[in-house]
Scaffold this active site. Structure first.
Site, short mmCIF file in Angstrom:
data_model
loop_
_atom_site.label_atom_id
_atom_site.label_comp_id
_atom_site.label_asym_id
_atom_site.label_seq_id
_atom_site.Cartn_x
_atom_site.Cartn_y
_atom_site.Cartn_z
N TYR A 195 0.88 -1.16 0.00
CA TYR A 195 0.00 0.00 0.00
C TYR A 195 0.92 1.21 0.00
O TYR A 195 1.68 1.43 0.96
CB TYR A 195 -0.87 0.04 1.26
N ASP A 225 -7.25 -1.58 -5.30
CA ASP A 225 -8.72 -1.62 -5.28
C ASP A 225 -9.32 -0.92 -4.07
O ASP A 225 -10.54 -0.85 -3.94
CB ASP A 225 -9.24 -3.06 -5.36
N HIS A 322 -11.28 -6.68 -3.54
CA HIS A 322 -10.86 -6.58 -2.13
C HIS A 322 -11.79 -7.40 -1.24
O HIS A 322 -12.08 -7.02 -0.10
CB HIS A 322 -10.83 -5.12 -1.68
#
Length: 452
Positions: A195, A225, A322
């Site tokens: 991330y 996502d 996700h």
């Protein structure tokens, strides 16, 4: 060992809640000096009545051999783990429509078994992003595994080693990457989820660590996502420890002791950058790692096509919503898989296409493979397995899927993964649900023009 006191709850010992969601050493490394109050007398701490009641309810795990499918493993885990852990693992966005569709979509695809074919032998081995694996099933990045069992992500890794299955380590794992891969067997492969942070230096520092582990961590999985967290109501209702404690995971940039509501899921996204783009992020990433890149969260044929234009930096994509935890009513991965086949099938020749979300049976795996997926990921299933029986529980989850997959392939007359194709399935019932609007490929090329 340092212990954590919760000032909001009048000095309650929060160590048992804090430790499972933070890698070891996090508290010592990040806590301000003025927050280190010294030694405590454990006998003076308030009794946690709720925790004792919860422990009393748990009667211990059932014999794992008696659990015959992933649904039964999830039910067993639900009885063993804390309410907070259950809420974080189970939760999905809004009305859970996408989470439900992730599984239901596979039920609309029918198999086409063949007869008079020697099916004595069946080989499940394949490769994923250049790594040889024993089964076309990988563990998707799933955070906070120590909420389910003390062995955490390292326990999942040990289970994967038995099947030579690939594991993608979560950016928000409750253990460090070094701890997770420390016990890996020869040839065992991992990916690492990224991330990207608003503070890029934090992401760059993590990438430097991952680069040093490249013998075991073979690629970086850039997750796209969830640029912002979805609304996960079960998680929010559970009064998670993250709403009471100063979360100091790698995703938090604020020093506030009150990060606000939202449950574990929302707290883990604090500090995640929402301004990633094709033109800026991939060149930045290339400066900080030479590892192959896999993009996770592709949900349209346009984005799959753009990703293929960035080969060879991008080696693969994961079709994913996700786990239904981002945009509710987003399409199941199998819909996107069929959409790519309809509008830009050349993508399958340029990059590897993986899928995750909603896998409950070996028949689900075989259907995805027939539609062109290289491999299929499981996230919650690994966590439920860990909660139901630790390492052996994860092994049982993988064993069930492996056996069901092999049975399905043999009934279809497929001797190996490469034999599978659209001739083995009937997906007509699903075709009317696939996107039928304008082809977006021409506009997509302009989005990627800086690369071309």
């Amino acid at each position: 060992m340092a212990r954590t006191l919760d000032a909001v709850e009048g000095g309650k010992d929060a160590t048992e809640e804090y430790d499972p969601i933070h890698p070891s050493g996090t508290l010592e490394s990040h806590l301000r000096q003025d927050a280190k109050l010294g030694s405590i007398d454990l006998d003076t701490l308030p009794e946690d009545v709720a925790q004792k009641e919860e422990q009393h309810i748990n009667s211990g795990p059932p014999p794992l051999a008696s659990l015959l499918n992933l649904e039964e493993i999830e039910k067993a885990a639900t009885r063993q783990i804390s309410r907070k852990a259950w809420a974080y693992y189970f939760s999905a966005s809004d009305d859970l429509i996408t989470k439900r569709l992730n599984s239901e979509a596979y039920r609309s695809i029918l198999l086409r078994p063949r007869i008079f074919i020697d099916c004595q032998n069946c080989d499940l081995s394949t490769s994923i992003i250049g790594s040889k694996v024993g089964i076309p099933i990988f563990v998707s990045p799933a955070a906070m595994a120590r909420l389910a069992h003390p062995t955490g992500e390292a326990g999942i890794a040990r289970a994967c080693s038995r099947f030579r299955a690939l594991q993608i380590i979560s950016n928000n794992a409750s253990m460090t990457p070094e701890q997770i891969v420390a016990g890996a067997t020869a040839g065992q492969a991992f990916g690492w989820q990224l991330y990207v942070q608003i503070d890029r230096k934090k992401s760059e520092a993590m990438l430097a660590r991952i680069n040093k582990l490249s013998e075991k961590i073979r690629f970086v999985c850039l997750t796209l996502d969830s640029p912002v967290p979805g609304k996960r109501e079960d998680d929010e209702r559970s009064k998670n420890v993250s709403s009471d404690l100063p979360i100091v995971s790698m995703l938090k940039t604020s020093t506030s002791n009150k990060p606000g509501p939202g449950g574990i899921g929302a707290q883990l996204f604090m500090g995640t950058s929402p301004n990633l783009t094709w033109k800026k992020t991939l060149p930045w990433l290339a400066k900080h790692t030479s590892l192959p890149i896999v993009l996770k969260g592709i949900q349209t044929h346009e984005d799959a096509y753009i990703a293929s234009l960035y080969a060879p930096q991008i080696k693969g994509i994961i079709l994913s919503n996700h786990g239904g935890r981002a945009a509710d009513t987003a399409p199941p991965a199998v819909h996107t898989l069929m959409e790519i086949r309809k509008y830009c099938p050349e993508v399958f020749q340029k990059i590897e296409v993986l899928v995750d979300g909603g896998i409950k049976r070996g028949t689900d795996v075989v259907k995805a493979l027939c539609l062109g997926a290289r491999a299929v990921g499981i996230g919650r299933a690994a966590l439920w397995g860990l909660g139901a029986g630790g390492i052996a529980g994860v092994e049982r989850s993988l064993e069930i899927l492996q056996d069901e997959l092999k049975t399905s392939m043999r009934l279809l007359g497929a001797h190996n993964v490469e034999d599978l194709g659209t001739k083995h399935i009937n997906a007509r019932a699903l075709e009317h649900q696939i996107y039928n609007g304008p082809i977006g490929i021409n506009n997509s090329e302009s989005w990627a023009s800086s690369k071309l």
